[in-house]
Design a protein around this motif. Structure first.
Motif, PDB file in Angstrom:
ATOM      1  N   THR A   1       0.816  -1.214   0.000  1.00 32.88           N
ATOM      2  CA  THR A   1       0.000   0.000   0.000  1.00 32.88           C
ATOM      3  C   THR A   1       0.848   1.262   0.000  1.00 32.88           C
ATOM      4  O   THR A   1       0.391   2.325  -0.420  1.00 32.88           O
ATOM      5  CB  THR A   1      -0.961   0.009   1.211  1.00 32.88           C
ATOM      6  OG1 THR A   1      -1.935   1.039   1.030  1.00 32.88           O
ATOM      7  CG2 THR A   1      -0.230   0.245   2.525  1.00 32.88           C
ATOM      8  N   ILE A   2       2.115   1.149   0.440  1.00 35.81           N
ATOM      9  CA  ILE A   2       3.006   2.317   0.469  1.00 35.81           C
ATOM     10  C   ILE A   2       3.462   2.692  -0.940  1.00 35.81           C
ATOM     11  O   ILE A   2       3.714   3.860  -1.235  1.00 35.81           O
ATOM     12  CB  ILE A   2       4.216   2.039   1.393  1.00 35.81           C
ATOM     13  CG1 ILE A   2       3.735   1.849   2.841  1.00 35.81           C
ATOM     14  CG2 ILE A   2       5.244   3.173   1.320  1.00 35.81           C
ATOM     15  CD1 ILE A   2       4.853   1.471   3.812  1.00 35.81           C
ATOM     16  N   VAL A   3       3.579   1.701  -1.827  1.00 34.14           N
ATOM     17  CA  VAL A   3       4.003   1.961  -3.218  1.00 34.14           C
ATOM     18  C   VAL A   3       2.765   2.346  -4.021  1.00 34.14           C
ATOM     19  O   VAL A   3       1.878   1.538  -4.255  1.00 34.14           O
ATOM     20  CB  VAL A   3       4.685   0.734  -3.836  1.00 34.14           C
ATOM     21  CG1 VAL A   3       5.083   1.015  -5.283  1.00 34.14           C
ATOM     22  CG2 VAL A   3       5.908   0.329  -3.017  1.00 34.14           C
ATOM     23  N   THR A   4       2.710   3.599  -4.443  1.00 37.36           N
ATOM     24  CA  THR A   4       1.487   4.105  -5.076  1.00 37.36           C
ATOM     25  C   THR A   4       1.598   4.295  -6.585  1.00 37.36           C
ATOM     26  O   THR A   4       0.582   4.305  -7.270  1.00 37.36           O
ATOM     27  CB  THR A   4       1.077   5.434  -4.425  1.00 37.36           C
ATOM     28  OG1 THR A   4       2.212   6.300  -4.343  1.00 37.36           O
ATOM     29  CG2 THR A   4       0.528   5.198  -3.028  1.00 37.36           C
ATOM     30  N   GLN A   5       2.791   4.448  -7.121  1.00 40.20           N
ATOM     31  CA  GLN A   5       2.980   4.592  -8.565  1.00 40.20           C
ATOM     32  C   GLN A   5       4.289   3.923  -8.979  1.00 40.20           C
ATOM     33  O   GLN A   5       5.273   3.958  -8.223  1.00 40.20           O
ATOM     34  CB  GLN A   5       3.031   6.075  -9.003  1.00 40.20           C
ATOM     35  CG  GLN A   5       1.701   6.817  -8.948  1.00 40.20           C
ATOM     36  CD  GLN A   5       1.408   7.389  -7.578  1.00 40.20           C
ATOM     37  OE1 GLN A   5       2.305   7.553  -6.754  1.00 40.20           O
ATOM     38  NE2 GLN A   5       0.144   7.704  -7.313  1.00 40.20           N
ATOM     39  N   VAL A   6       4.287   3.332 -10.190  1.00 42.09           N
ATOM     40  CA  VAL A   6       5.501   2.756 -10.775  1.00 42.09           C
ATOM     41  C   VAL A   6       5.648   3.291 -12.187  1.00 42.09           C
ATOM     42  O   VAL A   6       4.710   3.229 -12.990  1.00 42.09           O
ATOM     43  CB  VAL A   6       5.430   1.209 -10.803  1.00 42.09           C
ATOM     44  CG1 VAL A   6       6.712   0.638 -11.420  1.00 42.09           C
ATOM     45  CG2 VAL A   6       5.221   0.648  -9.397  1.00 42.09           C
ATOM     46  N   TYR A   7       6.826   3.851 -12.496  1.00 43.44           N
ATOM     47  CA  TYR A   7       7.113   4.418 -13.815  1.00 43.44           C
ATOM     48  C   TYR A   7       8.331   3.721 -14.416  1.00 43.44           C
ATOM     49  O   TYR A   7       9.233   3.297 -13.689  1.00 43.44           O
ATOM     50  CB  TYR A   7       7.435   5.912 -13.711  1.00 43.44           C
ATOM     51  CG  TYR A   7       6.266   6.799 -13.385  1.00 43.44           C
ATOM     52  CD1 TYR A   7       5.606   7.515 -14.377  1.00 43.44           C
ATOM     53  CD2 TYR A   7       5.820   6.949 -12.068  1.00 43.44           C
ATOM     54  CE1 TYR A   7       4.542   8.354 -14.073  1.00 43.44           C
ATOM     55  CE2 TYR A   7       4.760   7.772 -11.744  1.00 43.44           C
ATOM     56  CZ  TYR A   7       4.126   8.479 -12.764  1.00 43.44           C
ATOM     57  OH  TYR A   7       3.068   9.294 -12.457  1.00 43.44           O
ATOM     58  N   LYS A   8       8.374   3.633 -15.730  1.00 39.45           N
ATOM     59  CA  LYS A   8       9.560   3.149 -16.419  1.00 39.45           C
ATOM     60  C   LYS A   8      10.672   4.196 -16.356  1.00 39.45           C
ATOM     61  O   LYS A   8      10.410   5.392 -16.230  1.00 39.45           O
ATOM     62  CB  LYS A   8       9.227   2.830 -17.883  1.00 39.45           C
ATOM     63  CG  LYS A   8       8.437   1.541 -18.075  1.00 39.45           C
ATOM     64  CD  LYS A   8       9.302   0.322 -17.771  1.00 39.45           C
ATOM     65  CE  LYS A   8       8.627  -0.968 -18.194  1.00 39.45           C
ATOM     66  NZ  LYS A   8       9.490  -2.142 -17.912  1.00 39.45           N
ATOM     67  N   LEU A   9      11.913   3.734 -16.483  1.00 39.60           N
ATOM     68  CA  LEU A   9      13.062   4.633 -16.415  1.00 39.60           C
ATOM     69  C   LEU A   9      12.967   5.753 -17.450  1.00 39.60           C
ATOM     70  O   LEU A   9      13.299   6.914 -17.145  1.00 39.60           O
ATOM     71  CB  LEU A   9      14.356   3.839 -16.612  1.00 39.60           C
ATOM     72  CG  LEU A   9      15.653   4.649 -16.628  1.00 39.60           C
ATOM     73  CD1 LEU A   9      15.852   5.430 -15.331  1.00 39.60           C
ATOM     74  CD2 LEU A   9      16.850   3.732 -16.883  1.00 39.60           C
ATOM     75  N   ASP A  10      12.511   5.449 -18.653  1.00 43.11           N
ATOM     76  CA  ASP A  10      12.418   6.487 -19.690  1.00 43.11           C
ATOM     77  C   ASP A  10      11.463   7.611 -19.296  1.00 43.11           C
ATOM     78  O   ASP A  10      11.539   8.710 -19.855  1.00 43.11           O
ATOM     79  CB  ASP A  10      11.951   5.869 -21.020  1.00 43.11           C
ATOM     80  CG  ASP A  10      13.060   5.082 -21.709  1.00 43.11           C
ATOM     81  OD1 ASP A  10      14.249   5.330 -21.409  1.00 43.11           O
ATOM     82  OD2 ASP A  10      12.735   4.210 -22.541  1.00 43.11           O
ATOM     83  N   ASN A  11      10.576   7.345 -18.335  1.00 39.70           N
ATOM     84  CA  ASN A  11       9.591   8.342 -17.904  1.00 39.70           C
ATOM     85  C   ASN A  11       9.912   8.891 -16.515  1.00 39.70           C
ATOM     86  O   ASN A  11       9.022   9.327 -15.789  1.00 39.70           O
ATOM     87  CB  ASN A  11       8.190   7.721 -17.897  1.00 39.70           C
ATOM     88  CG  ASN A  11       7.768   7.216 -19.260  1.00 39.70           C
ATOM     89  OD1 ASN A  11       8.043   7.863 -20.269  1.00 39.70           O
ATOM     90  ND2 ASN A  11       7.127   6.065 -19.298  1.00 39.70           N
ATOM     91  N   ILE A  12      11.202   8.908 -16.167  1.00 41.74           N
ATOM     92  CA  ILE A  12      11.561   9.284 -14.798  1.00 41.74           C
ATOM     93  C   ILE A  12      11.253  10.752 -14.497  1.00 41.74           C
ATOM     94  O   ILE A  12      10.888  11.085 -13.360  1.00 41.74           O
ATOM     95  CB  ILE A  12      13.047   8.955 -14.507  1.00 41.74           C
ATOM     96  CG1 ILE A  12      13.319   9.104 -12.997  1.00 41.74           C
ATOM     97  CG2 ILE A  12      13.991   9.783 -15.363  1.00 41.74           C
ATOM     98  CD1 ILE A  12      14.671   8.571 -12.564  1.00 41.74           C
TER      99      ILE A  12
END
Length: 338
Positions: free
Chosen positions: A306-317
């Motif tokens: 629940t603490i991790v709310t978003q995951v992005y790819k490296l290209d979209n850092i």
């Protein structure tokens, strides 16, 4: 060659090609899988200065989990290719803590110098969801701050701030049998995360700190004044107004641990500290014991995701940092480097 996020100043992060590090005889090469964006990273990117721990033109990031892909000839045999590992950025490089923010967490590969298990590399169970495994470093900060106040199972503990460190502190306390935990914040969305972790909550935009804590923990009479019956305060908020309120309502012999990074000086009533024999202690970083305990929590607690709310790819850092800086409906933003 590998892809790496490079810091170029205020809101300027670029993904570039950089050489994959060369492995020395005592070193280990780790392929990064996930890396979290830290509040320190956010503040540096917001300000754009090159003298706050990340130099202009440098690789950066320090909350990471990965897989070992190459091992130096003189490295201990208990470190093997394919092992899932969390990384201690303070000990990952020979230069130590001074350059820990430039530990290449946002690069596809990171070199661990003088590699050693339970020093700079920590074996992680592959069954831990990889995004959750990336919480090892910030959770260790939260645990260190929480347990610097020496809490015991019967204590009533208040965590100020429902950000990543505050929630990590609350989760660590609850995981180790300290169940009377209250998290304080001004954002109901964040406080819902605290409830999911097993804490009770107070939103100080809806009730005063004193009222909310008394509702949960009751009150005791101190010098003719009723104050909340709280044994420990863990400050992960860094809000001077809130800290001032704490000092006014704290009971005798209460312990206060400061994890938050305060940007300005905060006046403290030494008369209150003296008359109530309040203990105030700072907490920075973490120890091997903190990391070892946190890895147990990552393995055994099912709701830490629940603490991790978003995951992005490296290209979209850069987009990921924009989201983290915006701070709306977000706790921990994680970068996927695969």
């Amino acid at each position: 060659m590998m892809k790496a996020a490079i810091y170029y100043g205020k809101n300027d992060i670029r993904v570039e090609e950089r050489p994959i590090p060369t492995v020395g005889t005592k070193d280990v090469l780790v392929r990064n899988l996930r890396s979290g964006i830290c509040g320190t990273d956010i503040n540096i990117v917001k300000v754009g200065a090159g003298n706050m721990g990340i130099s202009i033109g440098s690789e950066f990031g320090h909350e990471m989990v990965g897989e070992i892909v190459e091992v130096g000839t003189d490295v201990s045999s208990d470190i093997v290719v394919g092992m899932r590992v969390g990384i201690n950025p303070i000990t990952a490089k020979k230069v130590g803590r001074r350059k820990s923010l430039e530990c290449s967490g946002f690069s596809q590969f990171v070199l661990i110098e003088d590699a050693s298990l339970n020093h700079n590399l920590y074996e992680m169970n592959p069954n831990i969801p990889v995004e959750v495994a990336a919480l090892m470093e910030p959770m260790s900060v939260g645990r260190h701050g929480a347990f610097s106040a020496n809490p015991v199972p019967t204590d009533k503990v208040v965590v100020l701030g429902a950000g990543p460190i505050g929630l990590s502190a609350a989760a660590s306390l609850i995981a180790e049998g300290i169940t009377n935990v209250c998290v304080v914040d001004i954002d109901d969305w964040r406080l819902e995360k605290a409830i999911e972790l097993g804490a009770v909550t107070v939103n100080t935009t809806k009730e005063s700190l004193e009222e909310g804590l008394t509702k949960h923990f009751g009150a005791i009479n101190v010098y003719g004044q009723n104050v909340p019956d709280v044994d420990v305060f863990i400050d992960a908020a860094g809000a001077p107004i809130l800290f001032d309120q704490v000092m006014k309502i704290t009971k005798p012999h209460a312990r206060i641990s400061i994890i938050a990074v305060y940007k300005n000086e905060v006046p403290i009533s030494l008369a209150q500290v003296m008359s109530k024999e309040v203990q105030i202690k700072g907490a920075s970083g973490y120890t091997h014991e903190d990391i070892a305990k946190v890895i147990e929590h990552l393995t055994n607690i099912t709701n830490l995701s629940t603490i991790v709310t978003q995951v992005y790819k490296l290209d979209n850092i850069q987009e990921a940092f924009n989201k983290a800086i915006d701070a709306k409906e977000t706790i921990k933003v994680v970068i996927d480097l695969t």
